[in-house]
Enzyme design. Structure first.
Site: not given
Ligand code: 5GP
Ligand code: ZN
Length: 117
Positions: A32, A89, A96, A98, A102, A104
């Site tokens: 991440d 998420n 969420q 993205v 996925h 975590h």
């Molecule tokens: P969500 O909030 O959708 O469950 O998690 C998305 C995760 O993607 C977040 O923890 C954020 O830090 C991570 N993330 C966002 N953009 C990027 C990126 O460009 N590269 C990587 N490796 N992680 C990312």
């Protein structure tokens, strides 16, 4: 299927760099960008699904492969014995951001059992 505007599809395609820690034919694991724990790895199916519910309903075997990769990464990171947390998420309401399914994988530090926040 891939979504050209999807951040994680673009990481799968190699268009956006990421620190990849494991790759299988159908899954990818990478660190991440904003880690919340000493180990914070995202594990995704290479194929685009908006969230884990869609993934599990449409392709439960692939959902299982994602979890198998989570376990393999946990072992490689040395946190299989101590324990770790896996979070999917699912939906903007719970954070969420993205919309490519996925997991975590979080570990390497003690956590309490408080799951909401
Ligand atoms: P969500 O909030 O959708 O469950 O998690 C998305 C995760 O993607 C977040 O923890 C954020 O830090 C991570 N993330 C966002 N953009 C990027 C990126 O460009 N590269 C990587 N490796 N992680 C990312
Ligand atoms: Zn995607």
């Amino acid at each position: 299927m891939t979504e050209p505007e999807c951040l994680f599809c673009r990481i799968v395609a190699g268009e956006i760099p990421a620190i990849i820690v494991r790759e299988t034919s159908n899954t990818l694991a990478f660190r991440d960008i904003a880690p919340k724990a000493p180990t914070h790895v995202l594990v995704i199916p290479k194929e685009h699904y908006a969230d884990v519910a869609t993934l599990a309903m449409d392709d439960p075997a692939l959902a299982g492969e994602v979890l198998a990769t989570v376990a393999d990464v946990a072992a490689a990171e040395g946190i299989l014995g101590d324990g770790f947390r896996v979070i999917f998420n699912t939906g903007a309401l719970v954070g969420q951001t993205v919309f490519h399914a996925h997991a975590h994988l979080l570990g390497g530090v003690a956590m309490d059992g408080e799951l909401t926040g």
